[in-house]
Design a protein around this motif. Sequence first.
Motif, short mmCIF file in Angstrom:
data_model
loop_
_atom_site.label_atom_id
_atom_site.label_comp_id
_atom_site.label_asym_id
_atom_site.label_seq_id
_atom_site.Cartn_x
_atom_site.Cartn_y
_atom_site.Cartn_z
N GLU A 260 0.85 -1.20 0.00
CA GLU A 260 0.00 0.00 0.00
C GLU A 260 0.88 1.25 0.00
N ASP B 176 4.78 13.48 -11.20
CA ASP B 176 3.58 13.78 -11.99
C ASP B 176 3.72 15.00 -12.89
N GLU C 16 3.36 6.77 -4.04
CA GLU C 16 2.46 5.74 -3.53
C GLU C 16 1.10 5.80 -4.22
N ARG C 17 0.63 7.03 -4.44
CA ARG C 17 -0.66 7.18 -5.13
C ARG C 17 -0.56 6.73 -6.58
N LEU C 18 0.66 6.82 -7.13
CA LEU C 18 0.84 6.46 -8.53
C LEU C 18 0.93 4.95 -8.74
N VAL C 19 1.54 4.25 -7.78
CA VAL C 19 1.86 2.85 -8.05
C VAL C 19 1.84 1.95 -6.81
N ALA D 112 -3.36 1.75 -6.22
CA ALA D 112 -3.31 2.23 -7.60
C ALA D 112 -3.26 1.06 -8.58
N ARG E 13 -6.69 -0.33 -8.89
CA ARG E 13 -7.53 0.55 -9.74
C ARG E 13 -7.21 0.35 -11.21
N LEU E 14 -5.90 0.31 -11.53
CA LEU E 14 -5.50 0.10 -12.93
C LEU E 14 -6.06 -1.21 -13.46
N HIS F 188 -7.95 -4.48 -1.78
CA HIS F 188 -6.85 -4.15 -2.70
C HIS F 188 -6.09 -5.40 -3.10
N ARG G 189 5.72 2.51 -14.43
CA ARG G 189 5.59 3.56 -13.42
C ARG G 189 6.61 3.37 -12.29
#
Lengths: 421, 421
Positions: A244, A273, A292-295, A299, A302-303, A315, A341
């Motif tokens: 996470e 970003d 962390e929000r990216l990968v 995330a 979600r992807l 998750h 990423r």
Amino acid sequence: MPTPGQETEQGESMQVSGGGAATGPHVLRRMNVAAVLAALREAGAATARVTELAAATGLSRPAVTRALTELRERGLVDFAPAAPAGPPAPQRGRPAQYARFRAEVGHVAGVDIGPHKVLVLVADLAGRVRAAHRAAVAPGATGPELFTAVRTALTAAAAEAGLDPSGLWAVAAGTPGIVDRDRGEVLLAPSIPGWAGLPAVGELRDWLRCPVLLDNDVNLAVLAERRLGPAADTDNLVFVQWGERIGTGIVIGGRPYRGASAAAGELGFVDLDGPGDGPVEPLRPDGMGPFERLVGAAAVHRLAVAAGAPVGEGHDIAPLFAAAAAGDPHALAVVDEVADRFARGLATLLLILDPGRVVIGGGVSQAGETLLGPLRRHLRGRTLVPVTVEASALGERSVALGAVRQALGAAEERLTGPAHL
Amino acid sequence: MPTPGQETEQGESMQVSGGGAATGPHVLRRMNVAAVLAALREAGAATARVTELAAATGLSRPAVTRALTELRERGLVDFAPAAPAGPPAPQRGRPAQYARFRAEVGHVAGVDIGPHKVLVLVADLAGRVRAAHRAAVAPGATGPELFTAVRTALTAAAAEAGLDPSGLWAVAAGTPGIVDRDRGEVLLAPSIPGWAGLPAVGELRDWLRCPVLLDNDVNLAVLAERRLGPAADTDNLVFVQWGERIGTGIVIGGRPYRGASAAAGELGFVDLDGPGDGPVEPLRPDGMGPFERLVGAAAVHRLAVAAGAPVGEGHDIAPLFAAAAAGDPHALAVVDEVADRFARGLATLLLILDPGRVVIGGGVSQAGETLLGPLRRHLRGRTLVPVTVEASALGERSVALGAVRQALGAAEERLTGPAHL
């Protein structure tokens, strides 16, 4: 009363003591005992001969024998009736030739305190794990709730090892965030509301009446990886925890590197970003950093959902990697994007540290080569020199195993000091 | 022939030698001489009393006096006729009480070899700069042309100091790229075509007949900053060279950190440009890394031209910063954008290293507070812990001054060894 023989022994002890000024016979004998004990523990479960211990410590055989006698009186050593291979029983009138460290005489606990779980390992004084207890922590748990979970898990793991928690010799714990090790305080823990500033270490000490240490979780994990993992004993090593959250533990020149404010290795807050609109806010309400929000695991989940690739509850991304390993094209495309990423962020760390070797642990890394293969491919051309990227062999236990090592260090004083068992 | 007095001296020398095994009287005397010389050099231009030298070295007064006598015979020390303050001339029959290191007896050179200039500093053995020569290098100069410029500049600087180049005791040079210090070879120098692999160090050694060292330029600069700059003697320090190129020198725990492949600190190759289309190509024909292309001097110049802010010829951006300091709104907007871009890249390094302190040098940094003020503002919210950001006080000379320090280290053997002057 010193005899000529003892004087010789003390002369040799001077090498061990570094020639310090304030060394009387008593101090020297304690140092000899400590040196013999360290050599015995190094031998692990095996027995060791007096000659081997003399060679390992640089002490004379009489000095080793005297130290062994004291250690036996203190219950830390027993003498094996016969060696696995070698000459028969020792001569009458001399101490036994084969000694063994009684690692079972004491226990320590290593604790991994995360926002989603508490994992406690109880180990003997040789570091062998004797019991493990894992407790899930409810999402959104507060600091005090987490502390209660720690107490409960410690009690359960100790019971499984046949102990009362008060029988532990030392406890070390790792937790995310920025930790003041000297004061045993969490200074900043964005992922756990109410955890920073909690007097958890003090309360554990009051409860357990033994040394209690607190450190950043990945700083402990990198110690375990360097000691037990595929990168054993490399001088420079970076351990990346990828779940996470994303954090790194750094070893430079064989020693943990924590930074000027104990905040080194915060890869999770690196911002890739592109140009932002003025200052960013790394500490958003969810406590997650830009990388962390990216990968991070959420995330990735979600992807996968967006791409129609299989995922589990919450998750859980294990199904994604299983599908990718089986050749599912949607899953493969998501894994490739995730690897790309992650490579971008990891490359910033590699360009700055040139560690030569990176071990990747944490939940996401359990995908193994399904993920690491694409990751290595995406790293190509992003760094100037080669780097070895490997998956942790310790899996979910790396933080707790590093904590066990720290706790063993803290138990040292009780082993070598004048304290009673 | 040893006398009882000499034996005492040797006993004390053992402390200096660390009790090594292979130490005869000759070796011990050389170590005493080296220790006294080091203490004298520490005193710089000042004279030192025998009692002070005895206290600094832990040697007896007779041992210090004997070492001073040998050093005087070798031309490295003279005795001052009177001290700045203190008792009058020494008693007849005993050596003078006040000694001075004759720093002028030898010279070293520190060289900064860049794609656009060669800067040579010639310093005496106390590190005092006696001559400087700066030569511009034509754009697109090849490795062999650059090497010729180095020879010419060394000759000119030596002449200014009243020396033939062959009179130098040691030379150290810094150059961009990845440098194998042990072999004195440039492994990768994207900014200078044909520079990597050139046997420049070997040719300089053949020419000068003295030790010649080669290191990465910012690795030398950070040594100078740590010794002479505002961050003197901090344990952890990052020096960022910000000019056409962007590189960093890292000191961790008081020692230079170079990474597993001598490639640590390559901030200029960090890629912040958002998701790319597959693997990037950090080594493009211009040899510049992504972050250098984003915010190096050439990029700053382009931004200023596009915004209608004043600039000079080539990549001269001094007029931009002068206009910003005078309140020109176009110039201020450009400086703000530059500071924002640089803050994004610097933040990645700060999040990973947490160095506590950053010194910024190189051409762009000569803008001083006009640039550093906005930079500090844009860093806010990008890091988790505070960091001190300062401009280098050494300016363009930091690499060459660090090289002088390295060269002084290399001259050490000639000072303390049995070699003739």
